[in-house]
Design an enzyme around this catalytic site. Structure first.
Site, PDB file in Angstrom:
ATOM      1  N   GLY A 108       0.788  -1.223   0.000  1.00 46.58           N
ATOM      2  CA  GLY A 108       0.000   0.000   0.000  1.00 46.58           C
ATOM      3  C   GLY A 108       0.816   1.266   0.000  1.00 46.58           C
ATOM      4  O   GLY A 108       0.276   2.374  -0.015  1.00 46.58           O
ATOM      5  N   SER A 160      -2.413  -4.974  -4.253  1.00 47.28           N
ATOM      6  CA  SER A 160      -1.154  -5.297  -3.598  1.00 47.28           C
ATOM      7  C   SER A 160      -0.407  -6.394  -4.361  1.00 47.28           C
ATOM      8  O   SER A 160      -0.976  -7.434  -4.683  1.00 47.28           O
ATOM      9  CB  SER A 160      -1.430  -5.768  -2.163  1.00 47.28           C
ATOM     10  OG  SER A 160      -0.240  -6.186  -1.542  1.00 47.28           O
TER      11      SER A 160
END
Length: 1010
Positions: A108, A160
């Site tokens: 992130g 991700s």
């Protein structure tokens, strides 16, 4: 960069190296927060780039921004990912060296986006042609494919990366991207079978179910509903507002086509994805298990073994418990997906491969997990954190090395830098026979029952007393309360991490080799431990791949991007101090800053420093006549620097403290305003007069500036025109003397002619050896060079042609070369050239089995159908002529009519006409022996060449005119006469000779062709 220092109180400092309190983590955080609040997400630590994810669009990645940063000095503009990418690119071209950019940070933090921005920048700044655009498209579109199969939604990030990626971008000498190569590390395979609450499986599964065409889903046995598949709903968030699975599916399909996946590969790939989903729906009970989904799994992996497929109709019993069966099912699903992902990466590499073997320079992009600490840390976190330990070790080594090299190059004494060496932790994990990985290997592969706790006991036995290792048994009373019995704790460079030892497994998948799916066959082609070699565990494989990566990186120049995540909520304009401070610690940013600041905070080339600050000294303003180093020395002396505040290198000035630079920058800011001011006269006639004087003074100042500016532009234009005029005169003079010997008058023109000819020649080189017309006519000065280059190019084309010839073609060439002995000696030779030689004209299945049994031990080399003419009466008989290693055989169906040893073969006679007769002359010492053979063969030249090859005697063939004498038997002769006519005929003449008439028109035609 220096220009922004005046606003440092508001927006912070662009380079952390200029922090006065560089050892203070608080000062570091304050500077980072200031810049983040002003939407300045990039900051330098020397050449390292710190990036904070803003979680909003800032409009700083446009084509206009790329143009601004293209070709600009690294520190000239505010920090940016484009500045780093451009500096790497220009350094690679100018120094012809290899580089890599290491992008790290937690999930992130923006690692994947950073690598995308670098790729997009190179796609814009590199030279462009149709071929290069194709390479660029493949490089860019490899990202959506790898993201679909390797990325997933997590609690921290909706896209991700769940694998580490190293991509090499290959450039030619002109800086054009010509190829690439991808290496993947540690795919999170456990996500295939399990997702935490709020997380999803890999994107590709949802894209297939949501975006796949109806016909495709029917063929795969899938329904357009993710809720029907156990592997897709464990996180309870199959749909995410920020992700458009249908649109992403179309992008992936387009990318697969452009990357040149075949239709069969794409079908097999989708079938594997479907099989994994069906496998997830297989449930087990104590008494039975549902066979329908298992049947679908086997069907879509194309198992054709009836014993396997029969499970759809019969009850299957297994000695496993239900829990063991589920464990095996999940392990199989992970193995299939993991190996398929590796196959996908290899397939992309085949598409990106550069076919040109000339030397290339490389820029590598390493996008890999950052340090991870969770409530429950498993084997995957252990591998990830070990990887970060190794990279941190490499990071410090390369940083210290580059600093030391710069000091030595500038002739400045290097002062040793104290830093924490994490080699002790790396050895704890990877040391041979004593490290954690070696102990894990021994436990996994030793005979007897090995459990998670026996592994932990072995660790406690070997690691007892190590300062960076502790377990429940080895800990003191206070620490023991924070550790479970099945855990151990490592003290990493970034902090303590507690790992659970639960989850060791060992599985065999021999049955997977029976799949007819081409991808599955490729992925599981060598997984059986059939050999005597000890099989490698996953940990050892990862350790080996990490060692290979380290070896790759050590050969390249390093650049770093450290990505930070400002908050857990993915909200813009929110800076969580505790969270960011934790990332700053485990990314080793303070450690890196201490290394960079160990000596001098600021360094610049003399030319740059003098150009900016020369106005501060009367001796150097406005123009300094001496060398830049002398000018800087004079400037520093005027400013009153103390000897311990700076050092003079060979090409740069080094300033030790940031406050010294801040002081000179503040003085320069004041000086700029003073230079713009004129003398303001004091007048007592009131405010109006004072205002008038200020206005007049401003007008005069502006006029003066405008005058100077116009004068500067006019002087530049005059110089440009004078240069253009002189160049034109020299060019014309050179043209007029172009045919004279080289002199000062024509040397530049002749150099231009040479360069122009060579440039045009490069784009118009012949593509074939047979092309004799496209070679450019050279100018007189290049006549000799052109002859040499033409010979060189012809040799190059011949070399490429010869290297491209297959082994079969080489045999053909060799045989044709042997047949050259008949060139110009037999009239129908030109007609034979267009017909390639064959290995044989009669296959072994067409030879009688009895004959084969007799001659096979000698090895059949060649066989051909012939017509044999009787020695008495010349009646035609159909026969087979077979050459072995030792002799020639004349065969009639199941009977060998005559055997001719090569040692008794005296020669072979043929006529010079266009017939296809040959006479084999045999030594006849015994009256019982048969005589010479008179044969007619449709493949005459091929047969003659084969005779020369098998006998290794190229002088056997004799070309005769008129007639040939042959031995019917010892003491008795016969004759074959040859002539040409309009028709081909064979008959016996009245004098008992055999007359062979060759077609006359064939002779004429062959001569016309030749």
């Amino acid at each position: 960069m220096e220009g922004s220092l005046t606003a440092r109180d508001r927006v912070g400092i662009q380079d952390f190296v200029l922090l006065d309190a560089y050892t203070s983590e608080t000062a570091f955080m304050d500077n980072l927060r200031k810049r983040f609040n002003e939407n300045l997400i990039y900051t330098y630590i020397g050449t390292l780039l710190v990036s904070v994810n803003p979680y909003k669009e800032l409009g700083i990645y446009t084509k206009k921004q790329m143009d601004i940063y293209m070709g600009v000095n690294f520190f000239e503009l505010p920090p940016h990912i484009f500045a780093l990418a451009d500096n790497v690119y220009r350094t690679m071209i100018s120094e012809t060296s290899n580089h890599f950019i290491l992008i790290s940070g937690e999930s992130g933090a923006g690692k994947t986006e950073a690598s995308k921005k670098v790729l997009q920048f190179y796609a814009v700044c590199c030279p462009s042609t149709r071929l290069l655009d194709n390479v660029r498209d493949r490089l860019l579109l490899s990202n959506p494919v790898l993201e679909a199969f390797g990325n997933a939604k997590t609690l921290k990030n909706d896209n991700s990366s769940r694998f580490g990626k190293y991509m090499d971008i290959q450039f030619d000498h002109q800086g054009a991207a010509v190829g690439g190569h991808v290496l993947s590390y540690l795919l999170e395979k456990s996500r295939v079978v399990h997702q935490n609450h709020g997380e999803r499986n890999f994107h590709i599964f949802y894209q297939l179910v949501e975006g796949g065409e109806d016909e495709l889903l029917r063929w795969l046995g899938l329904e357009r509903n993710c809720q029907n598949y156990r592997f897709l709903i464990q996180g309870e968030c199959a749909k995410v507002s920020s992700i458009n699975d249908k649109s992403d599916w179309k992008t992936v399909q387009k990318a697969l086509i452009i990357i040149e996946f075949s239709e069969k590969d794409i079908e097999d790939l989708f079938a594997i994805l479907a099989s994994v989903l069906h496998l997830g729906n297989v449930h087990f009970g104590a008494s039975r298990w549902n066979t329908f989904f298992c049947f679908l799994f086997l069907h879509f992996l194309c198992f054709r073994n009836p014993c396997l497929c029969s499970i759809y109709h019969f009850q299957v019993l297994s000695p496993f418990t239900a829990e063991h069966a589920k464990y095996a099912r999940d392990a199989l699903a992970k193995a299939i997906y993991g190996r398929t992902f590796s196959w996908l990466v290899n397939k992309i590499n085949e598409s990106l491969a550069n076919k040109d073997s000339t030397r290339k320079t490389v820029i590598g992009l390493l996008d890999i997990y950052g340090f991870e600490v969770f409530d429950m840390n498993s084997f995957e976190q252990f591998c990830i954190n070990f990887c970060n330990e190794k990279l941190q070790q490499l990071f410090i080594q390369l940083t210290l090395k580059s600093e030391q090299e710069e000091y030595e190059m500038e002739g400045i004494e290097w002062e040793p830098v104290p830093y924490f060496n994490n080699k002790i932790i790396c050895d704890l994990v990877e040391e041979k026979h004593r490290g954690i990985i070696s102990i894990l290997d021994e436990e996994c592969l030793r005979p007897g029952e090995a459990t998670d706790f026996t592994f932990l006991e072995k660790l406690e036995e070997k690691m007892c007393g190590h300062p960076h290792f502790v377990t429940h048994k080895l800990a003191d009373q206070k620490t023991r309360k924070t550790l479970e019995r099945g855990e151990f704790r490592l003290l990493h460079y970034a902090g303590e991490v507690t790992y659970s030892v639960a989850g060791n497994c060992s599985l065999l998948f021999k049955v997977m080799r029976q799949s007819k799916n081409s991808i599955i066959q490729h992925c599981f082609h060598a997984i059986e431990p059939d050999g005597k070699k000890r099989p490698e565990t996953v940990a050892t494989q990862f350790k080996s791949s990490l060692a290979g990566l380290t070896e790759i990186l050590m050969t390249k120049e390093p650049w770093y991007v450290r990505c930070l995540k400002p908050n857990h909520c993915k909200q813009p304009d929110r800076f969580d101090d505790v969270m960011v401070r934790h990332q700053v610690k485990y990314l080793g940013l303070m450690e890196h800053l201490r290394v960079r600041r160990a000596g001098f905070a600021y360094r610049r080339r003399y030319e740059v420093f003098l150009k900016r600050y020369k106005a501060l000294c009367p001796d150097t303003w406005p123009h300094w006549k001496g060398t830049p180093a002398e000018g800087v020395q004079r400037l520093i002396k005027h400013l009153g620097y103390k000897p311990d505040e700076y050092k003079m290198g060979r090409t740069k000035i080094f300033i030790r403290h940031p406050r010294t630079l801040f002081a000179i920058e503040d003085a320069f800011e004041i000086c700029k305003h003073e230079l713009g001011k004129g003398p303001v006269t004091s007048d007592k006639r009131g405010l109006e007069t004072h205002t008038y004087n200020i206005t007049l003074n401003s007008f005069l100042t502006a006029t003066k500036i405008e005058t100077c500016w116009r004068g500067l532009q006019a002087r530049k234009e005059r110089e440009r025109r004078a240069w253009a005029f002189s160049q034109s005169c020299r060019f014309i003079k050179g043209f007029m003397n172009r045919n004279q010997p080289v002199s000062m008058d024509n040397s530049e023109y002749l150099a231009f002619v040479r360069q122009s000819y060579l440039t045009r020649l490069k784009d118009n080189l012949p593509k074939s050896v047979l092309d004799k017309t496209t070679w450019l006519t050279p100018p007189p000065i290049m006549q000799e060079a052109s002859v040499f280059l033409r010979k060189l190019h012809t040799r190059l084309l011949l070399r490429k042609y010869v290297r491209g010839i297959s082994s079969q073609q080489k045999v053909q060439v060799k045989l044709f070369y042997l047949s050259f002995i008949l060139i110009g000696r037999k009239e129908n030779y030109p007609q034979s050239i267009c017909q390639p030689f064959a290995d044989t004209r009669i296959s072994e299945k067409d030879i009688n089995i009895k004959v084969l049994q007799q001659i096979c031990p000698e090895g059949i080399k060649y066989s051909v159908p012939v017509i044999k003419y009787d020695r008495n009466g010349f009646r035609p008989r159909f026969r087979q002529l077979i050459f072995t290693q030792a002799a020639a055989y004349l065969v009639e169906e199941a009977k060998i009519k005559q055997r001719v040893n090569y040692s008794s073969l005296k020669g072979v006679s043929v006529s010079n006409l266009s017939d296809n007769f040959l006479i084999l002359h045999v030594s006849c010492d015994d009256t019982k022996q048969k005589g010479d053979l008179v044969l007619q063969c449709s493949y005459l030249f091929e047969a003659l060449t084969k005779i020369c090859v098998v006998t290794k005697n190229h002088s056997l063939i004799k070309v005769v005119q008129g007639s040939v004498r042959f031995d019917i038997q010892p003491g008795k002769e016969g004759f074959v006469d040859f002539k040409s006519s309009s028709e081909a005929m064979v008959y016996r003449t009245k004098n008992g000779h055999l007359m062979v008439v060759g077609p006359h028109n064939a002779i004429v035609n062959s001569r016309d062709k030749s």
